[in-house]
Design a protein around this motif. Structure first.
Motif, PDB file in Angstrom:
ATOM      1  N   ILE A 162       0.886  -1.198  -0.016  1.00  0.00           N
ATOM      2  CA  ILE A 162      -0.146   0.126   0.005  1.00  0.00           C
ATOM      3  C   ILE A 162       1.090   1.239  -0.089  1.00  0.00           C
ATOM      4  O   ILE A 162       0.738   2.230  -0.681  1.00  0.00           O
ATOM      5  N   LEU A 219      -3.125   0.734  -5.996  1.00  0.00           N
ATOM      6  CA  LEU A 219      -3.488   1.142  -4.522  1.00  0.00           C
ATOM      7  C   LEU A 219      -4.735   0.483  -4.389  1.00  0.00           C
ATOM      8  O   LEU A 219      -4.790  -0.241  -3.336  1.00  0.00           O
ATOM      9  N   VAL A 229      -5.516  -2.200  -1.364  1.00  0.00           N
ATOM     10  CA  VAL A 229      -6.462  -1.664  -0.391  1.00  0.00           C
ATOM     11  C   VAL A 229      -7.344  -3.123  -0.302  1.00  0.00           C
ATOM     12  O   VAL A 229      -7.841  -3.425   0.940  1.00  0.00           O
ATOM     13  N   ILE A 286      -4.774   0.699   7.156  1.00  0.00           N
ATOM     14  CA  ILE A 286      -4.724   1.240   5.631  1.00  0.00           C
ATOM     15  C   ILE A 286      -4.334   2.797   5.445  1.00  0.00           C
ATOM     16  O   ILE A 286      -3.510   3.126   4.389  1.00  0.00           O
TER      17      ILE A 286
END
Length: 249
Positions: free
Chosen positions: A32, A49, A53, A66
């Motif tokens: 991430i 990304l 996620v 996150i």
């Protein structure tokens, strides 16, 4: 498509133990962070990304973790700067091995990776020596017990997947990298329970490993690589008979 090794399935089974040690979270946080650094923190505008996620959410990573990882990537919070490195080499039995790493210390990482290869009677090679034996593909694994192959094919192929392949106890859905997000999202909307979903390096062909001593050395090498903190993913072009795998378990 030719060349589906058991390694993806072995890694999935091994993943439960990794999760207990926090390995999966550590790897996802790195992914991430790097994805946000390279493509920005907007999930909608950054496919890498968005995929990272989604994987983190699938592993029930807390939202705060996150968010912090994204902010570290964009520079809003202080954090380590990771370099992405791909190591290539040959393991026991001439099996081609790709090792994807994210590290804040290249010298440490390459020394460790070279040591693992040497210890297993393999060798770390030059860039490009085995990468040509793999294709970059979206790879989604689905438990065969949850749905039929026909049902899965209807969903996956309609969404743009290239193929659905039966492999041991799983179905493997293969996509072009650029179609991966769309296929995964379509499968989520259809309620398909996915064991794993990632853009991976899929071997074009596999080597049959039939000798027990070679199989033991190979699995020891791959396990050592997978357990290293700087290693994000390991790919190998081998197949092992089920009866031999039982002996190694």
């Amino acid at each position: 498509m030719a060349g589906h090794s058991k390694w993806a399935n072995i890694k999935h089974k091994k993943g439960a133990a990794d999760a207990k040690r926090g390995k999966i979270f550590t790897r996802l946080i790195k992914e991430i962070t790097v994805a946000a650094r390279m493509g920005g923190g907007d999930i909608d505008g950054n496919p890498r990304l968005r995929s990272a996620v989604a994987s983190a959410k699938a592993e029930n990573m807390p939202k705060d973790n996150i968010t912090r990882a994204i902010k570290k990537g964009t520079g809003e919070l202080e954090g380590e700067v990771y370099d992405e490195i791909l190591y290539e080499g040959y393991g026991p039995g001439g099996v081609a091995v790709l090792v994807e790493c994210m590290t804040d210390n290249r010298n440490r990482t390459v020394a460790d990776i070279r040591h693992y290869f040497s210890k297993s009677n393999g060798n770390l090679g030059e860039s490009g020596c085995v990468a040509w034996m793999f294709d970059k593909k979206g790879l989604i694994q689905v438990d065969k017990a949850t749905m039929s192959e026909d049902e899965l094919m209807d969903v996956a192929l309609d969404a743009g997947a290239e193929d659905v392949v039966e492999e041991d106890e799983q179905f493997q859905v293969l996509t072009a990298p650029e179609d991966f997000d769309a296929v995964r999202e379509a499968m989520e909307e259809a309620g398909v329970a996915m064991l794993s979903a990632e853009v991976s390096m899929v071997p074009k062909n596999t080597i049959d490993v039939t000798e027990e001593n070679i199989a033991k050395s190979l699995m020891k090498l791959l396990d050592s690589l997978e357990d290293h903190d700087d290693v994000q993913n390991v790919h190998a072009n081998f197949d092992i008979d089920d009866s031999l795998m039982e002996k190694l378990s």
